[in-house]
Design a protein around this motif. Structure first.
Motif, PDB file in Angstrom:
ATOM      1  N   ALA A  84       9.701   3.495   2.288  1.00 29.53           N
ATOM      2  CA  ALA A  84      10.353   2.277   2.793  1.00 29.53           C
ATOM      3  C   ALA A  84      10.569   2.364   4.295  1.00 29.53           C
ATOM      4  CB  ALA A  84      11.673   2.053   2.063  1.00 29.53           C
ATOM      5  N   ILE A  85      10.971   3.560   4.743  1.00 29.84           N
ATOM      6  CA  ILE A  85      11.180   3.735   6.186  1.00 29.84           C
ATOM      7  C   ILE A  85       9.873   3.544   6.949  1.00 29.84           C
ATOM      8  CG2 ILE A  85      11.786   5.416   7.966  1.00 29.84           C
ATOM      9  CD1 ILE A  85      13.840   6.587   6.014  1.00 29.84           C
ATOM     10  N   PHE A  86       8.792   4.151   6.435  1.00 32.35           N
ATOM     11  CA  PHE A  86       7.481   3.980   7.086  1.00 32.35           C
ATOM     12  C   PHE A  86       7.031   2.512   7.087  1.00 32.35           C
ATOM     13  CE2 PHE A  86       6.873   8.618   6.420  1.00 32.35           C
ATOM     14  CZ  PHE A  86       6.477   8.941   7.710  1.00 32.35           C
ATOM     15  N   ALA A  87       7.317   1.803   5.995  1.00 33.18           N
ATOM     16  CA  ALA A  87       6.946   0.388   5.896  1.00 33.18           C
ATOM     17  C   ALA A  87       7.698  -0.438   6.918  1.00 33.18           C
ATOM     18  CB  ALA A  87       7.219  -0.123   4.483  1.00 33.18           C
ATOM     19  N   VAL A  88       8.991  -0.145   7.090  1.00 31.95           N
ATOM     20  CA  VAL A  88       9.794  -0.886   8.079  1.00 31.95           C
ATOM     21  C   VAL A  88       9.288  -0.608   9.486  1.00 31.95           C
ATOM     22  CG1 VAL A  88      12.083  -1.060   9.109  1.00 31.95           C
ATOM     23  CG2 VAL A  88      11.831  -1.013   6.625  1.00 31.95           C
ATOM     24  N   ILE A  89       8.989   0.678   9.775  1.00 38.33           N
ATOM     25  CA  ILE A  89       8.500   1.033  11.123  1.00 38.33           C
ATOM     26  C   ILE A  89       7.164   0.336  11.413  1.00 38.33           C
ATOM     27  CG2 ILE A  89       7.641   2.925  12.551  1.00 38.33           C
ATOM     28  CD1 ILE A  89       9.701   4.745  11.182  1.00 38.33           C
ATOM     29  N   ALA A  90       6.254   0.363  10.419  1.00 37.37           N
ATOM     30  CA  ALA A  90       4.951  -0.289  10.612  1.00 37.37           C
ATOM     31  C   ALA A  90       5.111  -1.786  10.832  1.00 37.37           C
ATOM     32  CB  ALA A  90       4.055  -0.026   9.402  1.00 37.37           C
ATOM     33  N   SER A  91       6.006  -2.409  10.064  1.00 35.76           N
ATOM     34  CA  SER A  91       6.230  -3.848  10.228  1.00 35.76           C
ATOM     35  C   SER A  91       6.805  -4.169  11.603  1.00 35.76           C
ATOM     36  CB  SER A  91       7.168  -4.361   9.132  1.00 35.76           C
ATOM     37  OG  SER A  91       6.591  -4.166   7.855  1.00 35.76           O
ATOM     38  N   PHE A  96       0.822  -1.200   0.000  1.00 36.55           N
ATOM     39  CA  PHE A  96       0.000   0.000   0.000  1.00 36.55           C
ATOM     40  C   PHE A  96       0.860   1.256   0.000  1.00 36.55           C
ATOM     41  CE2 PHE A  96      -2.056   3.371   2.490  1.00 36.55           C
ATOM     42  CZ  PHE A  96      -3.155   3.634   1.678  1.00 36.55           C
ATOM     43  N   LEU A  97       1.901   1.263   0.805  1.00 37.18           N
ATOM     44  CA  LEU A  97       2.773   2.440   0.860  1.00 37.18           C
ATOM     45  C   LEU A  97       3.522   2.647  -0.457  1.00 37.18           C
ATOM     46  CD1 LEU A  97       4.197   2.127   4.502  1.00 37.18           C
ATOM     47  CD2 LEU A  97       2.454   3.721   3.665  1.00 37.18           C
ATOM     48  N   ILE A  98       3.939   1.572  -1.087  1.00 36.11           N
ATOM     49  CA  ILE A  98       4.608   1.697  -2.389  1.00 36.11           C
ATOM     50  C   ILE A  98       3.622   2.246  -3.438  1.00 36.11           C
ATOM     51  CG2 ILE A  98       5.637   0.386  -4.299  1.00 36.11           C
ATOM     52  CD1 ILE A  98       6.862  -1.460  -2.200  1.00 36.11           C
ATOM     53  N   PHE A  99       2.394   1.804  -3.386  1.00 36.22           N
ATOM     54  CA  PHE A  99       1.372   2.316  -4.300  1.00 36.22           C
ATOM     55  C   PHE A  99       1.155   3.800  -4.076  1.00 36.22           C
ATOM     56  CE2 PHE A  99      -3.078   3.349  -5.211  1.00 36.22           C
ATOM     57  CZ  PHE A  99      -3.176   2.936  -6.538  1.00 36.22           C
ATOM     58  N   VAL A 100       1.142   4.215  -2.802  1.00 37.20           N
ATOM     59  CA  VAL A 100       0.996   5.632  -2.492  1.00 37.20           C
ATOM     60  C   VAL A 100       2.188   6.414  -3.024  1.00 37.20           C
ATOM     61  CG1 VAL A 100       0.920   7.322  -0.605  1.00 37.20           C
ATOM     62  CG2 VAL A 100      -0.473   5.240  -0.483  1.00 37.20           C
ATOM     63  N   ALA A 101       3.383   5.836  -2.897  1.00 36.93           N
ATOM     64  CA  ALA A 101       4.593   6.531  -3.369  1.00 36.93           C
ATOM     65  C   ALA A 101       4.549   6.775  -4.878  1.00 36.93           C
ATOM     66  CB  ALA A 101       5.833   5.710  -2.995  1.00 36.93           C
ATOM     67  N   PHE A 102       4.032   5.814  -5.639  1.00 38.54           N
ATOM     68  CA  PHE A 102       3.969   5.970  -7.088  1.00 38.54           C
ATOM     69  C   PHE A 102       2.928   6.997  -7.523  1.00 38.54           C
ATOM     70  CE2 PHE A 102       6.028   1.710  -7.391  1.00 38.54           C
ATOM     71  CZ  PHE A 102       7.128   2.116  -8.140  1.00 38.54           C
ATOM     72  N   HIS A 103       1.991   7.283  -6.660  1.00 39.17           N
ATOM     73  CA  HIS A 103       0.935   8.220  -7.026  1.00 39.17           C
ATOM     74  C   HIS A 103       1.011   9.508  -6.211  1.00 39.17           C
ATOM     75  CE1 HIS A 103      -0.611   4.407  -8.576  1.00 39.17           C
ATOM     76  NE2 HIS A 103      -1.367   5.145  -9.435  1.00 39.17           N
ATOM     77  N   SER A 104       2.173   9.801  -5.674  1.00 44.58           N
ATOM     78  CA  SER A 104       2.349  11.043  -4.926  1.00 44.58           C
ATOM     79  C   SER A 104       3.780  11.516  -5.096  1.00 44.58           C
ATOM     80  CB  SER A 104       2.031  10.830  -3.439  1.00 44.58           C
ATOM     81  OG  SER A 104       2.955   9.934  -2.862  1.00 44.58           O
TER      82      SER A 104
END
Length: 360
Positions: free
Chosen positions: A60-67, A44-52
């Motif tokens: 990637a940092i946010f994804a690691v923190i969430a995980s 989801f975060l990667i999808f947001v990155a491609f459209h913003s």
């Protein structure tokens, strides 16, 4: 079976079949759900990155923190029960078998906790049984040792001569002591149902007379109740019964000792024997003139280490083992022991089934 019952059974089977994929009932499913959620968040975060306009490395940092947060949350839920069981195991290693783990889970950790609690309960029961066995041995050996000591002290002090009759009395006490050692060791096998019972036909009068004779002999330095009169009433005098003589001796010795301790000064303890309702059955009673047992305590007195209201009021209640041992021996015969109604004092009644009714 009704339709409702059939439907409920089918639903329960279906629910059990879904257990491997239920994260609340399976640790494996919970770990699988953790991986799936982490992948979904990252995607989801990667999808947001491609459209913003947000840079990919920030995503990637946010994804690691969430995980990491999700992993920490799930790991805490998995490790906390293990930490509690570790603390409980350490307490048990120090001898505290009353410790239990308290958590409500439906997964494998919940089953492990329930198994741990059952193991702790079994260990607590074994430890309690060991302590009770030691207390039982001490309680049961006291009477024959006191009787033997009284006989020997009378001989040494010159009160009685070392004639054959006195020596036979001492020998009987010694044999009784040896028998008690063997019989009390059977308590360790009581919970497993392998306690032996050696029943045979015997004459009641000589057996009970021997019990009363030993009770009189035991009135020495270890007993201060030399004023209590013991009376035996067997009808008919030639009465016979079928039971384990040693176990019956054990029962009557405990009941008489208990009655003597609670008798008033110059009191009277009466032992009665009558035929039972079954062939070779036996009805026994031990009647004293003491304060009696309150109705509220009549079931509790047969529990180990129990103390009645009389004992709590300051009178000698003993160790609370004599009546428990008496009930144990009577139960082995398939009989019954209880406190019977009496206008004065306490009346203990023992019923033995006789031939054809003894347990295997």
């Amino acid at each position: 079976m009704s339709v409702g019952d059939g439907g409920r059974t089918l639903w329960e089977r279906a629910w059990e079949g879904l257990r491997p994929i239920d994260p609340y009932r399976s640790v494996k499913a919970a770990l699988g759900a953790l991986v799936i959620i982490s992948v979904i968040i990252t995607t989801f975060l990667i999808f947001v990155a491609f459209h913003s306009a947000i840079e990919l490395r920030v995503i990637a940092i946010f994804a690691v923190i969430a995980s990491l947060l999700i992993t920490q949350f799930v790991a805490h839920g998995l490790v906390a029960p293990l930490d509690e069981m570790t603390d409980a195991a350490r307490s048990m290693a120090r001898g505290d078998y009353a410790r239990r783990v308290r958590f409500d889970r439906r997964d494998e950790l919940g089953e492990l906790g329930a198994t741990f609690n059952r193991m702790a309960a079994d260990l607590e029961a074994v430890d309690r049984h060991r302590k009770e066995l030691v207390a039982n041995v001490s309680h049961e050996l006291r009477t024959p040792i006191a009787g033997l000591r009284a006989v020997l002290e009378n001989v040494v002090d010159g009160v009685s001569d070392a004639d054959p009759e006195t020596m036979r009395t001492a020998l009987r006490q010694t044999e009784r002591l040896s028998g008690l050692v063997e019989h009390l060791l059977d308590l360790s096998r009581l919970d497993h149902g392998v306690v032996p019972l050696h029943a045979r036909r015997f004459e009641v009068w000589p057996n009970l007379a021997n019990v009363l004779r030993e009770a009189n002999t035991a009135k020495g330095p270890a007993h201060s109740r030399t004023d209590v009169h013991l009376h035996l009433d067997v009808s008919p005098p030639e009465l016979t019964a079928h039971a384990d003589v040693e176990r019956l001796h054990q029962v009557m010795a405990n009941l008489i000792d208990n009655a003597v301790k609670h008798s008033p000064p110059h009191g009277r303890v009466t032992v009665r024997a009558r035929p039972g309702s079954q062939p070779q059955g036996l009805e026994l009673e031990v009647q004293d003139e003491g304060p009696g047992i309150p109705e509220c305590d009549r079931d509790l007195v047969f529990e180990r280490f129990s103390r009645t209201a009389t004992a709590k009021a300051g009178q000698d209640g003993g160790t609370g083992l004599g009546l428990a041992i008496a009930r144990w021996a009577v139960d082995l015969h398939g009989g019954r022991i209880r406190v019977a109604e009496s206008p004065r004092g306490c009346r203990m009644r023992v019923t033995l089934p006789g031939l054809g009714r003894l347990p295997d």
